[in-house]
Write a protein that holds these residues in place. Structure first.
Motif, PDB file in Angstrom:
ATOM      1  N   TRP A  23       0.839  -1.209   0.000  1.00 48.24           N
ATOM      2  CA  TRP A  23       0.000   0.000   0.000  1.00 48.24           C
ATOM      3  C   TRP A  23       0.870   1.252   0.000  1.00 48.24           C
ATOM      4  N   GLY A  24       1.906   1.281   0.827  1.00 46.29           N
ATOM      5  CA  GLY A  24       2.814   2.416   0.876  1.00 46.29           C
ATOM      6  C   GLY A  24       3.585   2.601  -0.416  1.00 46.29           C
ATOM      7  N   LEU A  25       3.983   1.483  -1.031  1.00 48.15           N
ATOM      8  CA  LEU A  25       4.698   1.560  -2.304  1.00 48.15           C
ATOM      9  C   LEU A  25       3.804   2.167  -3.387  1.00 48.15           C
ATOM     10  N   LEU A  26       2.554   1.729  -3.450  1.00 48.37           N
ATOM     11  CA  LEU A  26       1.634   2.272  -4.454  1.00 48.37           C
ATOM     12  C   LEU A  26       1.403   3.771  -4.258  1.00 48.37           C
ATOM     13  N   TRP A  27       1.199   4.206  -3.011  1.00 47.89           N
ATOM     14  CA  TRP A  27       0.988   5.630  -2.743  1.00 47.89           C
ATOM     15  C   TRP A  27       2.241   6.452  -3.021  1.00 47.89           C
ATOM     16  N   ALA A  28       3.404   5.907  -2.716  1.00 47.72           N
ATOM     17  CA  ALA A  28       4.645   6.648  -2.972  1.00 47.72           C
ATOM     18  C   ALA A  28       4.880   6.805  -4.470  1.00 47.72           C
ATOM     19  N   ILE A  29       4.575   5.768  -5.235  1.00 50.01           N
ATOM     20  CA  ILE A  29       4.712   5.876  -6.696  1.00 50.01           C
ATOM     21  C   ILE A  29       3.710   6.892  -7.237  1.00 50.01           C
ATOM     22  N   ALA A  30       2.477   6.825  -6.741  1.00 53.13           N
ATOM     23  CA  ALA A  30       1.461   7.790  -7.188  1.00 53.13           C
ATOM     24  C   ALA A  30       1.873   9.214  -6.819  1.00 53.13           C
ATOM     25  N   GLY A  31       2.450   9.398  -5.625  1.00 49.72           N
ATOM     26  CA  GLY A  31       2.921  10.721  -5.223  1.00 49.72           C
ATOM     27  C   GLY A  31       4.055  11.215  -6.089  1.00 49.72           C
TER      28      GLY A  31
END
Length: 104
Positions: A23-31
């Motif tokens: 979940w954190g990886l997906l949000w960091a990539i989106a950011g």
């Protein structure tokens, strides 16, 4: 379940940790993508660094899950035996140098 010696033999809920790392990886990539589109390279770099940390954590968690019951005990693996005061690895003692009450 508390076994009494968690500081020495703590177990990690790896499936939850795997989900949170993903979940954190997906949000960091989106950011990272969003800040690049917004023209904010500093924030994009910060998000990219966070994505690298999350990816490293995800890699380690998956590695530990694949290593089997030593890192991911199932319901058939009993909890570690309680310490019962045999090991004072952290030097935890009560008043005047007495050992703590172990309930025996």
């Amino acid at each position: 379940m508390r076994t009494g010696n968690e500081p020495l033999h703590a177990r990690s809920p790896l499936k939850i940790r795997c989900g949170l790392a993903l979940w954190g990886l997906l949000w960091a990539i989106a950011g990272t993508v969003a800040f690049i589109d917004a023209g904010r390279p500093e924030w994009a770099a910060a998000c990219a660094a966070l994505a690298m940390v999350a990816a490293t954590d995800l890699t380690m968690v998956i590695r530990h899950i694949r290593q089997g019951p030593h890192y991911q005990p199932g319901k058939d693996i009993p909890p570690y035996a309680p310490d019962r005061g045999r090991n004072d690895a952290f030097g935890i003692r009560n008043d005047a140098g007495r050992r703590r009450n172990t309930g025996r």
